[in-house]
Design an enzyme around this catalytic site. Structure first.
Site, PDB file in Angstrom:
ATOM      1  N   CYS A 117       0.665  -1.137  -0.100  1.00 50.20           N
ATOM      2  CA  CYS A 117      -0.042  -0.128   0.008  1.00 50.20           C
ATOM      3  C   CYS A 117       0.850   1.313  -0.186  1.00 50.20           C
ATOM      4  O   CYS A 117       0.347   2.427  -0.409  1.00 50.20           O
ATOM      5  CB  CYS A 117      -0.939  -0.079   1.272  1.00 50.20           C
ATOM      6  N   HIS A 257      -3.555   6.870   2.376  1.00 43.62           N
ATOM      7  CA  HIS A 257      -4.052   5.564   1.804  1.00 43.62           C
ATOM      8  C   HIS A 257      -5.585   5.350   2.461  1.00 43.62           C
ATOM      9  O   HIS A 257      -5.686   5.438   3.297  1.00 43.62           O
ATOM     10  CB  HIS A 257      -2.985   4.687   2.190  1.00 43.62           C
ATOM     11  N   ASN A 287      -9.894  -0.586  -0.885  1.00 44.07           N
ATOM     12  CA  ASN A 287      -8.632  -0.406  -0.759  1.00 44.07           C
ATOM     13  C   ASN A 287      -8.061  -1.115  -2.100  1.00 44.07           C
ATOM     14  O   ASN A 287      -7.872  -2.083  -2.204  1.00 44.07           O
ATOM     15  CB  ASN A 287      -8.324  -1.224   0.468  1.00 44.07           C
TER      16      ASN A 287
HETATM   17  O1  UT7 Z   1      -3.886  -1.391   3.485  1.00 46.48           O
HETATM   18  C1  UT7 Z   1      -3.005  -2.466   4.083  1.00 46.48           C
HETATM   19  C2  UT7 Z   1      -3.100  -2.523   5.496  1.00 46.48           C
HETATM   20  N1  UT7 Z   1      -4.385  -2.947   5.862  1.00 46.48           N
HETATM   21  C3  UT7 Z   1      -5.048  -2.058   6.694  1.00 46.48           C
HETATM   22  O2  UT7 Z   1      -4.796  -1.027   7.066  1.00 46.48           O
HETATM   23  C4  UT7 Z   1      -6.275  -2.967   7.150  1.00 46.48           C
HETATM   24  C5  UT7 Z   1      -6.502  -2.610   8.959  1.00 46.48           C
HETATM   25  N2  UT7 Z   1      -7.260  -3.414   9.441  1.00 46.48           N
HETATM   26  C6  UT7 Z   1      -8.669  -3.293   9.253  1.00 46.48           C
HETATM   27  O3  UT7 Z   1      -9.171  -2.235   8.597  1.00 46.48           O
HETATM   28  C7  UT7 Z   1      -9.723  -3.751  10.172  1.00 46.48           C
HETATM   29  O4  UT7 Z   1      -9.060  -4.683  11.238  1.00 46.48           O
HETATM   30  C8  UT7 Z   1     -10.623  -4.758   9.551  1.00 46.48           C
HETATM   31  C9  UT7 Z   1     -11.644  -3.783   8.525  1.00 46.48           C
HETATM   32  C10 UT7 Z   1      -9.857  -5.743   8.556  1.00 46.48           C
HETATM   33  C11 UT7 Z   1     -11.507  -5.630  10.535  1.00 46.48           C
HETATM   34  O5  UT7 Z   1     -12.181  -4.777  11.303  1.00 46.48           O
HETATM   35  P1  UT7 Z   1     -12.111  -4.932  12.637  1.00 46.48           P
HETATM   36  O6  UT7 Z   1     -12.879  -4.034  13.476  1.00 46.48           O
HETATM   37  O7  UT7 Z   1     -10.468  -4.911  13.149  1.00 46.48           O
HETATM   38  O8  UT7 Z   1     -12.659  -6.151  13.085  1.00 46.48           O
HETATM   39  P2  UT7 Z   1     -12.235  -7.572  13.811  1.00 46.48           P
HETATM   40  O9  UT7 Z   1     -11.331  -8.481  12.837  1.00 46.48           O
HETATM   41  O10 UT7 Z   1     -11.673  -7.377  15.017  1.00 46.48           O
HETATM   42  O11 UT7 Z   1     -13.393  -8.490  13.950  1.00 46.48           O
HETATM   43  C12 UT7 Z   1     -14.604  -8.118  14.621  1.00 46.48           C
HETATM   44  C13 UT7 Z   1     -15.936  -9.016  14.573  1.00 46.48           C
HETATM   45  C14 UT7 Z   1     -15.442 -10.665  14.728  1.00 46.48           C
HETATM   46  O12 UT7 Z   1     -16.469 -10.899  15.366  1.00 46.48           O
HETATM   47  P3  UT7 Z   1     -16.452 -11.656  16.854  1.00 46.48           P
HETATM   48  O13 UT7 Z   1     -15.188 -12.386  17.026  1.00 46.48           O
HETATM   49  O14 UT7 Z   1     -16.339 -10.344  17.484  1.00 46.48           O
HETATM   50  O15 UT7 Z   1     -17.741 -12.344  16.957  1.00 46.48           O
HETATM   51  C15 UT7 Z   1     -15.169 -11.038  13.156  1.00 46.48           C
HETATM   52  O16 UT7 Z   1     -15.609 -12.369  13.137  1.00 46.48           O
HETATM   53  O17 UT7 Z   1     -16.326  -9.169  13.382  1.00 46.48           O
HETATM   54  C16 UT7 Z   1     -16.288 -10.141  12.466  1.00 46.48           C
HETATM   55  N3  UT7 Z   1     -16.068 -10.046  10.973  1.00 46.48           N
HETATM   56  C17 UT7 Z   1     -17.106  -9.485  10.260  1.00 46.48           C
HETATM   57  N4  UT7 Z   1     -18.399  -9.595  10.548  1.00 46.48           N
HETATM   58  C18 UT7 Z   1     -19.316  -9.274   9.202  1.00 46.48           C
HETATM   59  C19 UT7 Z   1     -14.759  -9.880  10.523  1.00 46.48           C
HETATM   60  N5  UT7 Z   1     -14.998  -9.677   9.140  1.00 46.48           N
HETATM   61  C20 UT7 Z   1     -16.539  -9.410   9.132  1.00 46.48           C
HETATM   62  C21 UT7 Z   1     -17.111  -9.154   7.970  1.00 46.48           C
HETATM   63  N6  UT7 Z   1     -18.610  -9.209   8.162  1.00 46.48           N
HETATM   64  N7  UT7 Z   1     -16.747  -9.023   6.672  1.00 46.48           N
END
Ligand code: UT7
Length: 333
Positions: A117, A257, A287
């Site tokens: 990125c 970004h 992204n």
């Molecule tokens: O560009 C390169 C660098 N990359 C980044 O900068 C990305 C950085 N990370 C992020 O933007 C975020 O971490 C994500 C958008 C990828 C994920 O968001 P998050 O708030 O960190 O969610 P999480 O992974 O902590 O998941 C929270 C909950 C989980 O459920 P439980 O365990 O709380 O029951 C996940 O299983 O959300 C669930 N979950 C989803 N639910 C619905 C994860 N993905 C999804 C989804 N739809 N697509």
């Protein structure tokens, strides 16, 4: 007028594929929902390059042709073309080579630069050095990725985030202080554990096992990357401003970004910029990895004025991250 040569951006162009992959369509593919995607990331839809055999270069070509048209130059005037990408058409030769061939940039040399990125920022700084040294007069810097080629559309953690796109800038010498003024670029290879593609490189070449194990897709530990990204992008942007005695008031635009709206907000807050001064198009494109920053410049080009202080900031796989200060070189045409 002074004698120091700076690398000014003298034109911008971009390309996004027509197909829009909406959150609603993703709801039918994986266990997710529009509300979750919007609130956790800010994304509403992303563009996907459809069509057998179409690759990253097929998005770059229309962008660079448009770039040349806008600046009134012929592709054979390009000295060097650098492509920031993690989705090259092939492992080799470089996508830059393929693009130069397709557009008739017969006098250019070029190469791909892999910084995920941060690819556009790293390529921009590299291209600017060629201009600042006096060695070249016209360097094209591209950020482009066909992320859909390395995304697992059964993995809800990653498939909701990424999209396809390409954009390019032309760098030319300037002696009035316009263009790239300062850059802080960083990398930390220990971050590879959190964001990578497991197979397909020399470490783990393609095999039946890697294909059936779905190892040729993006692997991301989202939460960990999020923590590093929020801190990394905000810290480096603040460091860049401080070292140039700039404050939020001096900045016309932040071009972050587009990985997650929450990371963008944190960076803007840290350097004291209101939302009106932040370029945001993540809701439309998701992204697009190396393409996010130049796609923003392309979309905002008609609102950028000569002399505007513009800060570009990125964080991504590697880890790689950085911030760049640009003095915008031209008024809207
Ligand atoms: O560009 C390169 C660098 N990359 C980044 O900068 C990305 C950085 N990370 C992020 O933007 C975020 O971490 C994500 C958008 C990828 C994920 O968001 P998050 O708030 O960190 O969610 P999480 O992974 O902590 O998941 C929270 C909950 C989980 O459920 P439980 O365990 O709380 O029951 C996940 O299983 O959300 C669930 N979950 C989803 N639910 C619905 C994860 N993905 C999804 C989804 N739809 N697509």
């Amino acid at each position: 007028m002074n004698n120091q040569i700076t690398a000014a951006i003298t034109a911008v162009a971009g390309y996004v594929p027509e197909y829009r992959l909406s959150n609603l369509e993703l709801e039918k593919i994986v266990d997710t929902n529009d509300e979750w995607i919007r609130t956790r990331t800010g994304i509403e839809e992303r563009r996907i390059l459809k069509g057998e055999g179409l690759a990253t270069s097929d998005m770059i070509v229309p962008a660079v042709i448009d770039l040349c048209k806008k600046r009134g130059i012929s592709p054979d005037e390009i000295d060097c073309l650098i492509v920031g990408t993690v989705t090259p058409d092939m492992v080799f030769p470089s996508t830059a080579n393929i693009v130069c061939d397709k557009i008739g940039a017969v006098n250019a040399w070029g190469f791909d630069l892999s910084a995920a990125c941060s690819g556009f920022l790293f390529a921009l700084s590299t291209g600017a050095s060629f201009i600042e040294s006096g060695r070249y007069k016209k360097v094209v810097v591209v950020g482009a990725d066909k992320m859909s080629s390395i995304i697992d559309y059964s993995d809800r953690n990653t498939c909701i985030i990424f999209g396809d796109g390409a954009a390019a800038v032309l760098l030319e010498p300037d002696t009035n202080g316009y263009g790239l003024r300062d850059s802080i670029l960083k990398s930390d290879g220990s971050g590879r554990n959190f964001l990578h593609m497991k197979a397909g490189g020399s470490h783990r070449p393609a095999s039946i096992e890697t294909v059936t194990g779905r190892e040729h897709f993006v692997y991301q530990e989202g939460q960990s990357v999020f923590k590093f990204a929020v801190k990394g992008m905000a810290d480096v942007s603040a460091e860049l401003l401080e070292r140039n005695q700039l404050t939020g008031n001096d900045i016309a635009w932040l071009v972050p970004h587009q990985a997650n709206l929450r990371i963008i907000d944190a960076t803007a807050n840290r350097i004291g910029l209101p939302k009106e001064k932040v370029m945001i198009n993540i809701h439309k494109y998701g992204n697009t990895t190396a393409a996010t920053i130049p796609l923003c410049l392309w979309e905002w080009e008609t609102r950028l004025k000569k002399g505007d202080n513009v800060v570009l900031a990125a964080f991504g796989g590697g880890f790689t991250w950085g911030a760049t200060w640009i003095k915008w070189a031209y008024d809207p045409q």
